[in-house]
Write a protein that holds these residues in place. Sequence first.
Motif, PDB file in Angstrom:
ATOM      1  N   LEU A 195      96.853  12.498  40.603  1.00  0.00           N
ATOM      2  CA  LEU A 195      97.999  12.804  39.749  1.00  0.00           C
ATOM      3  C   LEU A 195      98.273  11.777  38.654  1.00  0.00           C
ATOM      4  CD1 LEU A 195     100.348  14.146  42.544  1.00  0.00           C
ATOM      5  CD2 LEU A 195      99.499  15.468  40.598  1.00  0.00           C
ATOM      6  N   TRP A 228      96.647  20.171  37.283  1.00  0.00           N
ATOM      7  CA  TRP A 228      97.468  18.998  37.614  1.00  0.00           C
ATOM      8  C   TRP A 228      98.794  19.442  38.212  1.00  0.00           C
ATOM      9  CZ3 TRP A 228     102.156  17.050  35.608  1.00  0.00           C
ATOM     10  CH2 TRP A 228     102.423  15.708  35.872  1.00  0.00           C
ATOM     11  N   ARG A 270      98.345  20.528  41.749  1.00  0.00           N
ATOM     12  CA  ARG A 270      98.275  19.345  42.613  1.00  0.00           C
ATOM     13  C   ARG A 270      99.668  18.777  42.864  1.00  0.00           C
ATOM     14  NH1 ARG A 270      93.248  15.781  40.120  1.00  0.00           N
ATOM     15  NH2 ARG A 270      91.539  17.180  40.758  1.00  0.00           N
ATOM     16  N   LEU A 271     100.481  18.723  41.816  1.00  0.00           N
ATOM     17  CA  LEU A 271     101.838  18.187  41.954  1.00  0.00           C
ATOM     18  C   LEU A 271     102.649  19.010  42.945  1.00  0.00           C
ATOM     19  CD1 LEU A 271     104.066  16.235  41.108  1.00  0.00           C
ATOM     20  CD2 LEU A 271     104.566  17.752  39.177  1.00  0.00           C
TER      21      LEU A 271
END
Length: 235
Positions: free
Chosen positions: A166, A179, A182-183
Motif C-alpha cells: 500500500l 490499490w 488492497r486498501l
Amino acid sequence: MAQEDGNIATLAVDIGGSGVKVMVLNEDGTPRTERSRVETPQPPKPEPIIAAIATLAAGQGKFDRVSLGFPGVVQNGIIKTAVNLDPDWINFDLATVLSQKLDKPVRVANDADIQGFGAISGHGVELVVTLGTGFGSALFVNGKLVPNLELGHHEFRKGQTYEEQLGRAALDDVGKKKWNERLEKAIASLEHLFNYDRLYIGGGNTDRIAINLPPNVKIVPNVTGLLGGIALWCN
C-alpha cells in the motif's frame, strides 16, 4: 520568548518521503501561519533536510519551540529507523542537532503518532494509518499512545508487508483500482486485528481512495500531521 498575546508559539515540522512541511501553532494548537512545504531533498540525508527545515522556519516568523514528526521509530529524539529516507539517519540525534540549528528546544516523535494526536477523540481504541511514501501507523487506547507500533513492516498478504502492498511505490506499480482493492482488504484485516472503535486514515495518498469506507473509518487532512505536534508539549 517569542510570544504573541501571551501565547507560546510552536513550530510544527513534518518530514515525509516526498515533502517537508512546517507551520507555527499557537499555544492551544491552532495555526498561526500558513503551511509551507518544499520537496524532500534527494538524497534524503540529515544535513540537507535539516537545512530545508531551517529555511522554511525562517519564513514562518518567530517561535519558541519545535515539534517534529519523523517517518520512523524515534527514541528520546534519536532516530532508530528510517526506511523511506537514508541510512545516515540511523542513531542520528535529530532533537539535539535541530535544537542547535534553530536555537530552540526540540521534541521529536514518529510522524503517524503526531498525526494521531491531531485526529483522535481520546476515547476507546483508535488506530491511525498514514498512506504516503510508506505506510505509517499509530495506536491509541483512551488517548494513550502505544509506542513504536510500526505496523507497516508487518506481513499483510501474499508474503508482503502493508507498506509493500500500500505504499506509494505499490500505488504507482499496480494502479489506483487494485490499490483500492488492497486498501479495502487491509481495513478489514486491521479491524479484526485491533477491534478498534475508530480508524483514521491520513497521508498524501488519501486523495486516491475510491472505496466506500465503513462508518467508523474517517479520512483526516494532511495538516493533522502538523496540528498534532502541539501534543508533544502538553506533558
